[in-house]
Design an enzyme around this catalytic site. Structure first.
Site, PDB file in Angstrom:
ATOM      1  N   GLN A   1      -4.262  -0.322  -3.678  1.00  0.00           N
ATOM      2  CA  GLN A   1      -5.635  -0.148  -3.177  1.00  0.00           C
ATOM      3  C   GLN A   1      -6.604  -1.034  -3.961  1.00  0.00           C
ATOM      4  O   GLN A   1      -6.621  -1.025  -5.184  1.00  0.00           O
ATOM      5  CB  GLN A   1      -6.034   1.341  -3.307  1.00  0.00           C
ATOM      6  CG  GLN A   1      -7.383   1.676  -2.711  1.00  0.00           C
ATOM      7  CD  GLN A   1      -7.422   1.491  -1.197  1.00  0.00           C
ATOM      8  OE1 GLN A   1      -6.498   1.839  -0.485  1.00  0.00           O
ATOM      9  NE2 GLN A   1      -8.507   0.906  -0.691  1.00  0.00           N
TER      10      GLN A   1
ATOM     11  N   LYS B   1      -4.730   7.722   3.849  1.00  0.00           N
ATOM     12  CA  LYS B   1      -3.470   7.040   4.165  1.00  0.00           C
ATOM     13  C   LYS B   1      -2.283   7.985   3.952  1.00  0.00           C
ATOM     14  O   LYS B   1      -1.360   8.034   4.760  1.00  0.00           O
ATOM     15  CB  LYS B   1      -3.334   5.763   3.318  1.00  0.00           C
ATOM     16  CG  LYS B   1      -4.321   4.680   3.761  1.00  0.00           C
ATOM     17  CD  LYS B   1      -4.452   3.523   2.771  1.00  0.00           C
ATOM     18  CE  LYS B   1      -5.573   2.582   3.203  1.00  0.00           C
ATOM     19  NZ  LYS B   1      -5.839   1.501   2.274  1.00  0.00           N
TER      20      LYS B   1
ATOM     21  N   ASP C   1       0.092  -4.370   3.804  1.00  0.00           N
ATOM     22  CA  ASP C   1      -1.337  -4.693   3.927  1.00  0.00           C
ATOM     23  C   ASP C   1      -1.523  -6.116   4.479  1.00  0.00           C
ATOM     24  O   ASP C   1      -2.613  -6.489   4.891  1.00  0.00           O
ATOM     25  CB  ASP C   1      -2.025  -4.605   2.556  1.00  0.00           C
ATOM     26  CG  ASP C   1      -2.884  -3.352   2.420  1.00  0.00           C
ATOM     27  OD1 ASP C   1      -3.156  -2.715   3.454  1.00  0.00           O
ATOM     28  OD2 ASP C   1      -3.273  -3.025   1.280  1.00  0.00           O
TER      29      ASP C   1
END
Ligand code: NAD
Length: 291
Positions: free
Chosen positions: A96, A52, A119
């Site tokens: 994450q 990412k 997200d």
């Protein structure tokens, strides 16, 4: 049969994002800035986050990586999220997953300001998506929708079967496919579904997202169907250097010859997810979701 190339589509989407960042820079506007919070040293998470951060560099975003040991307390992590929520330099951030067991993922996700939740996991964004309002859509369902749109796959009035009802893939994709403008008639199947074989055999579009290698076989698919394979299972292989390979939820050799379109594994849905995250961050910077 047309093979849906997720790698190429992801590259195209990322070059479009890079072009837009260039335009923004030229106009003296703020460059998108994504932050990622990584807890512990899980190999998979390290790889995903590194990917990412690298992708941010590729498209001209700024990025910040914030690391914690897996002994971090829930409160320390919540404090970090509180700061990121208020930091005007940060346009979007992700935490994450998975997190260590002593930290509630639900609490963490709910603490993220929905305006920065690139997200798309915060219940506010999920709710807005269900209501058909502008929302950050989670990366995998977003990536699937992008592939369907960019390949010009007809959806209106089509029978669509989604296998798997997880919050990150199956359920959101079932909602997006049934939305006005996409207009599929969606059947959402799961581990307690009866007659799955017969239900799949009637489908114009199948999204397989259950995580069982080569589950969907040729006899479950009708001629001309569109098959989107989300599954990723790592299996031992004596044919690769690494000693393992990735399998999807679809028995590709049997299913592909019957399909009008199909995604491979690897190289289908997977590569789209990073591009989707970058796209959400761009939308956040440009205040396209929350005006
Ligand atoms: P999950 O384990 O959270 O959910 C699996 C779902 O499949 C459940 O809803 C369950 O009811 C259903 N299911 C299980 N067995 C079934 C059966 N025999 N028949 C019908 N339904 C059944 O999984 P997930 O997080 O949604 O992930 C699914 C797969 O997709 C995994 O292989 C995962 O690695 C992969 N994945 C890929 C990407 C990507 O970028 N390509 C992203 C996320 C997940």
């Amino acid at each position: 049969m047309i093979l849906i190339d997720g790698k190429k589509t992801s590259e195209i989407l990322q070059s479009e994002i890079a072009q837009e960042v260039d335009n923004m820079k030229n106009k003296g506007e703020k460059v998108p800035h994504l932050a990622a919070v990584l807890v512990g040293h899980d190999g998979g998470s390290e790889t995903y986050v590194a990917g990412k951060v690298k992708a941010c560099e590729r498209v001209g975003f700024e990025s910040t990586l914030i690391r914690f040991e897996d002994t971090v307390s829930e409160k320390e992590l919540l404090d970090c999220i509180g700061k990121l929520n208020l930091d005007s330099k940060i346009d979007g951030f992700i935490v994450q997953l998975p997190l260590p067991k002593h930290i509630s993922e639900e609490k963490i996700i709910e603490a993220i300001n929905p305006h920065k939740d690139v997200d798309g996991f915060n219940p506010v964004n999920v709710g807005r998506m269900v209501a058909g309002l502008p929302a950050f859509i989670a990366a995998t369902p977003f990536g699937i929708m992008e592939l369907i749109k960019r390949y010009g796959i007809e959806t209106a009035g089509k029978n669509c079967v989604v296998i798997g009802r997880s919050n990150i893939v199956g359920r959101p994709i079932s909602i997006l496919l049934s939305q006005k403008g996409i207009d599929c008639t969606v059947t959402l199947c799961h581990s307690r579904t009866k007659n799955l074989k017969e239900i799949c055999a009637e489908a114009d579009i199948i999204v397989a997202a259950l995580g069982m290698a080569e589950f969907l076989t040729g006899e479950m698919v009708k001629q001309g169907a569109v098959v989107i394979d989300v599954g990723i299972t790592r299996v031992v292989s004596d044919k690769t250097k690494s000693g393992w390979k990735l399998l999807g939820d679809v028995k590709f050799d049997e299913v592909a010859p019957k399909c009008s379109y199909i995604t491979p594994v690897p190289g289908g849905v997977g590569p789209m997810t990073i591009a989707s995250l970058l796209y959400n961050t761009l939308l956040s910077t440009k205040r396209e979701i929350y005006k």
